[in-house]
Scaffold this motif. Sequence first.
Motif, PDB file in Angstrom:
ATOM      1  N   LYS A  83       0.816  -1.217   0.000  1.00 20.15           N
ATOM      2  CA  LYS A  83       0.000   0.000   0.000  1.00 20.15           C
ATOM      3  C   LYS A  83       0.852   1.272   0.000  1.00 20.15           C
ATOM      4  CE  LYS A  83      -3.947  -2.070   2.384  1.00 20.15           C
ATOM      5  NZ  LYS A  83      -4.854  -1.994   3.574  1.00 20.15           N
ATOM      6  N   ASN A  84       2.174   1.119  -0.044  1.00 13.92           N
ATOM      7  CA  ASN A  84       3.076   2.281  -0.002  1.00 13.92           C
ATOM      8  C   ASN A  84       2.758   3.188   1.179  1.00 13.92           C
ATOM      9  OD1 ASN A  84       4.241   1.297  -2.315  1.00 13.92           O
ATOM     10  ND2 ASN A  84       3.760   3.058  -3.595  1.00 13.92           N
ATOM     11  N   THR A  85       2.567   2.592   2.326  1.00 17.43           N
ATOM     12  CA  THR A  85       2.138   3.342   3.499  1.00 17.43           C
ATOM     13  C   THR A  85       2.942   2.919   4.727  1.00 17.43           C
ATOM     14  OG1 THR A  85      -0.109   3.551   2.605  1.00 17.43           O
ATOM     15  CG2 THR A  85       0.178   3.947   4.955  1.00 17.43           C
ATOM     16  N   VAL A  86       3.300   3.907   5.530  1.00 13.89           N
ATOM     17  CA  VAL A  86       3.940   3.668   6.814  1.00 13.89           C
ATOM     18  C   VAL A  86       3.017   4.208   7.910  1.00 13.89           C
ATOM     19  CG1 VAL A  86       5.282   5.823   6.681  1.00 13.89           C
ATOM     20  CG2 VAL A  86       6.069   3.935   8.151  1.00 13.89           C
ATOM     21  N   TYR A  87       3.021   3.521   9.033  1.00 14.70           N
ATOM     22  CA  TYR A  87       2.115   3.857  10.125  1.00 14.70           C
ATOM     23  C   TYR A  87       2.898   4.152  11.405  1.00 14.70           C
ATOM     24  CZ  TYR A  87      -1.045   1.376   6.964  1.00 14.70           C
ATOM     25  OH  TYR A  87      -1.754   0.961   5.853  1.00 14.70           O
ATOM     26  N   LEU A  88       2.265   4.887  12.292  1.00 13.63           N
ATOM     27  CA  LEU A  88       2.807   5.085  13.629  1.00 13.63           C
ATOM     28  C   LEU A  88       1.650   4.951  14.614  1.00 13.63           C
ATOM     29  CD1 LEU A  88       5.424   5.757  15.207  1.00 13.63           C
ATOM     30  CD2 LEU A  88       4.630   8.135  15.250  1.00 13.63           C
ATOM     31  N   GLN A  89       1.659   3.852  15.358  1.00  9.52           N
ATOM     32  CA  GLN A  89       0.675   3.645  16.413  1.00  9.52           C
ATOM     33  C   GLN A  89       1.227   4.265  17.686  1.00  9.52           C
ATOM     34  OE1 GLN A  89      -2.459   2.155  16.348  1.00  9.52           O
ATOM     35  NE2 GLN A  89      -2.609   2.885  18.461  1.00  9.52           N
ATOM     36  N   MET A  90       0.476   5.194  18.252  1.00 13.82           N
ATOM     37  CA  MET A  90       0.926   5.954  19.413  1.00 13.82           C
ATOM     38  C   MET A  90      -0.015   5.682  20.571  1.00 13.82           C
ATOM     39  SD  MET A  90       1.419   9.400  17.124  1.00 13.82           S
ATOM     40  CE  MET A  90       1.854  10.457  18.473  1.00 13.82           C
ATOM     41  N   ASN A  91       0.516   5.093  21.639  1.00 14.17           N
ATOM     42  CA  ASN A  91      -0.273   4.755  22.822  1.00 14.17           C
ATOM     43  C   ASN A  91       0.242   5.508  24.036  1.00 14.17           C
ATOM     44  OD1 ASN A  91      -1.668   2.865  21.224  1.00 14.17           O
ATOM     45  ND2 ASN A  91      -0.234   1.227  21.768  1.00 14.17           N
ATOM     46  N   SER A  92      -0.568   5.544  25.075  1.00 13.21           N
ATOM     47  CA  SER A  92      -0.190   6.186  26.341  1.00 13.21           C
ATOM     48  C   SER A  92       0.355   7.587  26.125  1.00 13.21           C
ATOM     49  CB  SER A  92       0.858   5.322  27.075  1.00 13.21           C
ATOM     50  OG  SER A  92       0.366   4.030  27.309  1.00 13.21           O
ATOM     51  N   LEU A  93      -0.380   8.368  25.360  1.00 10.98           N
ATOM     52  CA  LEU A  93       0.084   9.699  24.993  1.00 10.98           C
ATOM     53  C   LEU A  93       0.059  10.651  26.181  1.00 10.98           C
ATOM     54  CD1 LEU A  93      -1.672   9.838  21.548  1.00 10.98           C
ATOM     55  CD2 LEU A  93       0.787  10.060  21.901  1.00 10.98           C
ATOM     56  N   ASN A  94       1.025  11.554  26.214  1.00  8.90           N
ATOM     57  CA  ASN A  94       1.056  12.608  27.220  1.00  8.90           C
ATOM     58  C   ASN A  94       1.297  13.950  26.530  1.00  8.90           C
ATOM     59  OD1 ASN A  94       4.043  13.101  27.120  1.00  8.90           O
ATOM     60  ND2 ASN A  94       4.078  10.970  27.826  1.00  8.90           N
TER      61      ASN A  94
END
Length: 120
Positions: free
Chosen positions: A76-87
Amino acid sequence: QVQLVESGGGLVQPGGSVRLSCAASGFPFSSYVMSWYRQAPGKKREFVAKILTTGASTNYADSVKGRFTISRDNAKNTVYLQMNSLNDEDTAVYLCGALRRWSSRDVTYWGQGTQVTVSS
């Protein structure tokens, strides 16, 4: 022409999660190391994470290790960033970048960025 288009940012509550996407076109995506950087107001742009062409290796800044996960889908020519426990220290414009090699210091192609604001 080369395009990197980030999406998925927005307002998130502390402790919450968000998933950023970066859709690439105009260059051989699967041949490039992909990365995420961020820039907070009044601060220098800083490295967040990067992922090898095959996805077999990743690297993270200490400040996000264990909370963020980078992944890619070469079909899909796509990169992801899953971000958890954000502050609130995660509030920044998040930009994706394409690097020619794992050891590259300079990003070859940049996206325009997507804003992530962590606030209650």
